[in-house]
Motif scaffolding. Structure first.
Motif, PDB file in Angstrom:
ATOM      1  N   TYR A  18       0.835  -1.203   0.000  1.00  0.00           N
ATOM      2  CA  TYR A  18       0.000   0.000   0.000  1.00  0.00           C
ATOM      3  C   TYR A  18       0.867   1.249   0.000  1.00  0.00           C
ATOM      4  CZ  TYR A  18      -3.788  -3.147   1.376  1.00  0.00           C
ATOM      5  OH  TYR A  18      -4.712  -4.160   1.419  1.00  0.00           O
ATOM      6  N   TRP A  19       0.419   2.249  -0.763  1.00  0.00           N
ATOM      7  CA  TRP A  19       1.156   3.505  -0.876  1.00  0.00           C
ATOM      8  C   TRP A  19       0.198   4.664  -0.639  1.00  0.00           C
ATOM      9  CZ3 TRP A  19       6.479   3.740  -2.217  1.00  0.00           C
ATOM     10  CH2 TRP A  19       7.053   2.477  -2.408  1.00  0.00           C
ATOM     11  N   LEU A  20       0.453   5.433   0.398  1.00  0.00           N
ATOM     12  CA  LEU A  20      -0.373   6.591   0.734  1.00  0.00           C
ATOM     13  C   LEU A  20       0.024   7.762  -0.151  1.00  0.00           C
ATOM     14  CD1 LEU A  20      -2.433   7.852   2.797  1.00  0.00           C
ATOM     15  CD2 LEU A  20      -0.421   8.561   4.119  1.00  0.00           C
ATOM     16  N   ARG A  21      -0.957   8.386  -0.775  1.00  0.00           N
ATOM     17  CA  ARG A  21      -0.662   9.556  -1.604  1.00  0.00           C
ATOM     18  C   ARG A  21      -0.620  10.789  -0.712  1.00  0.00           C
ATOM     19  NH1 ARG A  21      -5.146  11.433  -5.218  1.00  0.00           N
ATOM     20  NH2 ARG A  21      -5.289  13.062  -3.674  1.00  0.00           N
ATOM     21  N   GLU A  22       0.563  11.282  -0.445  1.00  0.00           N
ATOM     22  CA  GLU A  22       0.722  12.459   0.418  1.00  0.00           C
ATOM     23  C   GLU A  22       0.517  13.756  -0.347  1.00  0.00           C
ATOM     24  OE1 GLU A  22       4.399  12.365   2.541  1.00  0.00           O
ATOM     25  OE2 GLU A  22       3.575  11.060   4.106  1.00  0.00           O
ATOM     26  N   LEU A  23       0.879  13.763  -1.623  1.00  0.00           N
ATOM     27  CA  LEU A  23       0.674  14.936  -2.472  1.00  0.00           C
ATOM     28  C   LEU A  23       0.071  14.482  -3.793  1.00  0.00           C
ATOM     29  CD1 LEU A  23       4.002  16.977  -2.033  1.00  0.00           C
ATOM     30  CD2 LEU A  23       1.753  17.500  -1.057  1.00  0.00           C
ATOM     31  N   PRO A  24      -0.947  15.182  -4.298  1.00  0.00           N
ATOM     32  CA  PRO A  24      -1.663  16.256  -3.595  1.00  0.00           C
ATOM     33  C   PRO A  24      -2.529  15.692  -2.466  1.00  0.00           C
ATOM     34  CG  PRO A  24      -2.735  15.754  -5.679  1.00  0.00           C
ATOM     35  CD  PRO A  24      -1.478  14.938  -5.649  1.00  0.00           C
ATOM     36  N   THR A  25      -2.671  16.465  -1.405  1.00  0.00           N
ATOM     37  CA  THR A  25      -3.449  16.023  -0.256  1.00  0.00           C
ATOM     38  C   THR A  25      -4.941  16.137  -0.545  1.00  0.00           C
ATOM     39  OG1 THR A  25      -3.334  18.259   0.675  1.00  0.00           O
ATOM     40  CG2 THR A  25      -1.665  16.676   1.399  1.00  0.00           C
ATOM     41  N   GLU A  26      -5.704  15.288   0.115  1.00  0.00           N
ATOM     42  CA  GLU A  26      -7.161  15.324  -0.014  1.00  0.00           C
ATOM     43  C   GLU A  26      -7.776  16.204   1.073  1.00  0.00           C
ATOM     44  OE1 GLU A  26      -9.208  14.109  -2.201  1.00  0.00           O
ATOM     45  OE2 GLU A  26      -7.759  13.011  -3.416  1.00  0.00           O
ATOM     46  N   PRO A  27      -8.919  16.829   0.777  1.00  0.00           N
ATOM     47  CA  PRO A  27      -9.586  16.967  -0.524  1.00  0.00           C
ATOM     48  C   PRO A  27      -8.773  17.883  -1.454  1.00  0.00           C
ATOM     49  CG  PRO A  27     -11.102  17.394   1.304  1.00  0.00           C
ATOM     50  CD  PRO A  27      -9.730  17.414   1.869  1.00  0.00           C
ATOM     51  N   VAL A  28      -8.776  17.585  -2.729  1.00  0.00           N
ATOM     52  CA  VAL A  28      -7.933  18.294  -3.697  1.00  0.00           C
ATOM     53  C   VAL A  28      -8.762  19.305  -4.481  1.00  0.00           C
ATOM     54  CG1 VAL A  28      -6.321  18.065  -5.593  1.00  0.00           C
ATOM     55  CG2 VAL A  28      -6.561  16.214  -3.946  1.00  0.00           C
ATOM     56  N   PRO A  29      -8.479  20.608  -4.341  1.00  0.00           N
ATOM     57  CA  PRO A  29      -9.169  21.602  -5.175  1.00  0.00           C
ATOM     58  C   PRO A  29      -8.795  21.426  -6.646  1.00  0.00           C
ATOM     59  CG  PRO A  29      -8.067  22.633  -3.291  1.00  0.00           C
ATOM     60  CD  PRO A  29      -7.564  21.221  -3.375  1.00  0.00           C
ATOM     61  N   GLU A  30      -9.730  21.694  -7.529  1.00  0.00           N
ATOM     62  CA  GLU A  30      -9.502  21.504  -8.958  1.00  0.00           C
ATOM     63  C   GLU A  30      -8.285  22.279  -9.458  1.00  0.00           C
ATOM     64  OE1 GLU A  30     -10.797  19.594 -11.299  1.00  0.00           O
ATOM     65  OE2 GLU A  30     -12.061  18.587  -9.827  1.00  0.00           O
ATOM     66  N   GLU A  31      -8.055  23.473  -8.913  1.00  0.00           N
ATOM     67  CA  GLU A  31      -6.951  24.287  -9.404  1.00  0.00           C
ATOM     68  C   GLU A  31      -5.585  23.678  -9.126  1.00  0.00           C
ATOM     69  OE1 GLU A  31      -8.439  26.128  -5.476  1.00  0.00           O
ATOM     70  OE2 GLU A  31      -9.296  25.319  -7.339  1.00  0.00           O
ATOM     71  N   ARG A  32      -5.533  22.683  -8.232  1.00  0.00           N
ATOM     72  CA  ARG A  32      -4.258  22.047  -7.919  1.00  0.00           C
ATOM     73  C   ARG A  32      -3.977  20.838  -8.799  1.00  0.00           C
ATOM     74  NH1 ARG A  32      -4.537  20.747  -1.767  1.00  0.00           N
ATOM     75  NH2 ARG A  32      -2.667  19.566  -2.322  1.00  0.00           N
ATOM     76  N   ILE A  33      -4.931  20.455  -9.641  1.00  0.00           N
ATOM     77  CA  ILE A  33      -4.735  19.314 -10.535  1.00  0.00           C
ATOM     78  C   ILE A  33      -4.153  19.820 -11.846  1.00  0.00           C
ATOM     79  CG2 ILE A  33      -5.808  17.303 -11.610  1.00  0.00           C
ATOM     80  CD1 ILE A  33      -5.893  17.285  -8.593  1.00  0.00           C
ATOM     81  N   THR A  34      -2.852  19.999 -11.873  1.00  0.00           N
ATOM     82  CA  THR A  34      -2.141  20.438 -13.073  1.00  0.00           C
ATOM     83  C   THR A  34      -1.011  19.455 -13.347  1.00  0.00           C
ATOM     84  OG1 THR A  34      -0.572  21.831 -11.852  1.00  0.00           O
ATOM     85  CG2 THR A  34      -2.660  22.847 -12.536  1.00  0.00           C
ATOM     86  N   PRO A  35      -0.584  19.328 -14.609  1.00  0.00           N
ATOM     87  CA  PRO A  35       0.482  18.367 -14.927  1.00  0.00           C
ATOM     88  C   PRO A  35       1.769  18.600 -14.143  1.00  0.00           C
ATOM     89  CG  PRO A  35      -0.615  19.092 -16.927  1.00  0.00           C
ATOM     90  CD  PRO A  35      -1.153  19.947 -15.818  1.00  0.00           C
ATOM     91  N   ALA A  36       2.059  19.856 -13.820  1.00  0.00           N
ATOM     92  CA  ALA A  36       3.320  20.151 -13.135  1.00  0.00           C
ATOM     93  C   ALA A  36       3.219  20.036 -11.615  1.00  0.00           C
ATOM     94  CB  ALA A  36       3.784  21.561 -13.502  1.00  0.00           C
ATOM     95  N   ALA A  37       2.018  19.805 -11.084  1.00  0.00           N
ATOM     96  CA  ALA A  37       1.840  19.740  -9.635  1.00  0.00           C
ATOM     97  C   ALA A  37       2.585  18.536  -9.063  1.00  0.00           C
ATOM     98  CB  ALA A  37       0.352  19.647  -9.295  1.00  0.00           C
ATOM     99  N   PRO A  38       3.165  18.677  -7.865  1.00  0.00           N
ATOM    100  CA  PRO A  38       3.915  17.564  -7.265  1.00  0.00           C
ATOM    101  C   PRO A  38       3.026  16.400  -6.878  1.00  0.00           C
ATOM    102  CG  PRO A  38       3.725  19.384  -5.713  1.00  0.00           C
ATOM    103  CD  PRO A  38       3.197  19.889  -7.018  1.00  0.00           C
ATOM    104  N   PHE A  39       3.598  15.220  -6.978  1.00  0.00           N
ATOM    105  CA  PHE A  39       2.901  13.982  -6.648  1.00  0.00           C
ATOM    106  C   PHE A  39       3.849  13.137  -5.807  1.00  0.00           C
ATOM    107  CE2 PHE A  39       1.575   9.628  -7.249  1.00  0.00           C
ATOM    108  CZ  PHE A  39       0.199   9.668  -7.352  1.00  0.00           C
ATOM    109  N   ARG A  40       3.379  12.679  -4.646  1.00  0.00           N
ATOM    110  CA  ARG A  40       4.253  11.885  -3.777  1.00  0.00           C
ATOM    111  C   ARG A  40       3.497  10.709  -3.180  1.00  0.00           C
ATOM    112  NH1 ARG A  40       6.634  15.626  -0.280  1.00  0.00           N
ATOM    113  NH2 ARG A  40       5.110  15.348   1.389  1.00  0.00           N
ATOM    114  N   LEU A  41       4.096   9.531  -3.266  1.00  0.00           N
ATOM    115  CA  LEU A  41       3.587   8.325  -2.659  1.00  0.00           C
ATOM    116  C   LEU A  41       4.544   7.867  -1.566  1.00  0.00           C
ATOM    117  CD1 LEU A  41       2.618   6.233  -5.835  1.00  0.00           C
ATOM    118  CD2 LEU A  41       1.018   7.371  -4.283  1.00  0.00           C
ATOM    119  N   VAL A  42       3.996   7.394  -0.449  1.00  0.00           N
ATOM    120  CA  VAL A  42       4.798   6.872   0.659  1.00  0.00           C
ATOM    121  C   VAL A  42       4.255   5.499   1.025  1.00  0.00           C
ATOM    122  CG1 VAL A  42       5.522   7.204   3.048  1.00  0.00           C
ATOM    123  CG2 VAL A  42       5.307   9.178   1.538  1.00  0.00           C
ATOM    124  N   ARG A  43       5.139   4.538   1.117  1.00  0.00           N
ATOM    125  CA  ARG A  43       4.699   3.184   1.452  1.00  0.00           C
ATOM    126  C   ARG A  43       4.257   3.116   2.912  1.00  0.00           C
ATOM    127  NH1 ARG A  43       7.481  -2.541  -0.214  1.00  0.00           N
ATOM    128  NH2 ARG A  43       5.891  -3.874   0.756  1.00  0.00           N
TER     129      ARG A  43
END
Length: 280
Positions: free
Chosen positions: A225-250
């Motif tokens: 299992y990998w927790l998605r730390e970025l983007p954090t939930e709830p995610v505003p639509e304006e933060r869903i961009t291709p360049a936005a950071p994405f991070r998974l932590v086991r």
């Protein structure tokens, strides 16, 4: 077609059926465009000619129409997106679960003390599963790179061999300027082994309007299992961009269990919010 199981207090209902039932339960006529749905409900014995609901439906509809807490679960996988959730009322808890390829969802009454277990079952949380070790426990990239990799799983061209699929994912990550080695190899493996990605969100009326909590997880089967730390939930639509950071932590299954438990507001939070609304 709608159907029900008296022995387990569960119903199979489509969105159109729920719209009709909600209007009738509120004392309103059902919309003309849902005449077929009303006929199906009548044929199933859930609505009579006068528009009265079967007593079997009363706990369900009372909870759906006046929930104290609403929990939504959006799960995505190789079969597409499915929407599940839960309505928590003063007396009853109602869960609804979709099924791939069907219009109806299953609505069932849940024992309130068992709702955390029910949510864990909805996300197929496996406490005893044994996962392989990975070279890293954190993956950092961008939303654009992740979407490029996931697009391989959703593409029209079927990749038959696992090795071919991994190669296609790896190429997609590189083309999208994904992370440098060794992370792309790990991310390629996570996407290839991805059983589902899901996000749980709870919402209720708080002291300052609607309050919400949420988190998101990748279930990567043998890679854990990998927790998605970025983007954090709830995610505003304006933060869903291709360049936005994405991070998974086991994480371990027990961490997800704790997160599910923490989604729920405690009795004090709900009581204060109710008192505030009553005084307004």
């Amino acid at each position: 077609m709608p159907s029900f199981d008296i022995s387990r207090s569960r119903f199979r209902l489509a969105d159109g059926h729920m719209i009709v039932l909600s209007e009738l339960a509120a004392g309103n006529p059902s919309p003309d465009e849902f005449a077929t749905a009303r006929e199906e409900l009548a044929d199933a014995g859930l609505v009579n000619e006068e528009g009265k609901l079967s007593p079997l439906l009363l706990p369900l509809m009372k909870t759906v129409l006046t929930p104290g807490v609403v929990i939504t679960l959006e799960a995505a996988g190789r079969q597409g997106r499915l929407h599940h959730g839960m309505f928590i009322g003063e007396e009853h808890v109602v869960a609804h679960e979709a099924w791939p390829g069907t219009a109806e969802a299953e609505y069932s009454c849940v024992e309130p003390k068992m709702l955390v277990w029910k949510l864990a079952d909805m996300v197929n949380l496996q406490q005893s599963s044994v996962a392989r070790e990975t070279a890293a426990s954190v993956v950092e990239t961008t939303i654009g790179a992740v979407e490029a990799g996931l697009a391989i799983l959703e593409g029209e061209q079927v990749v038959r061999a696992a090795d071919e699929e991994r190669e296609a994912i790896h190429r997609a990550l590189a083309a999208a300027h994904g992370p440098g080695e060794p992370t792309p190899t790990l991310l390629t493996g996570l996407i290839s082994e991805l059983r589902s990605s899901w996000r749980l969100t709870s919402a209720w009326q708080g002291l300052k309007g609607t309050e919400a909590r949420g988190f998101a997880v990748w279930d990567c089967g043998p890679l854990g299992y990998w927790l998605r730390e970025l983007p954090t939930e709830p995610v505003p639509e304006e933060r869903i961009t291709p360049a936005a950071p994405f991070r998974l932590v086991r994480v371990e299954a027990r961490t997800i269990w704790t997160r599910i438990t923490d989604l729920l507001p405690d009795a004090g939070e709900l009581r204060k919010a109710a008192d505030r609304r009553s005084a307004a």
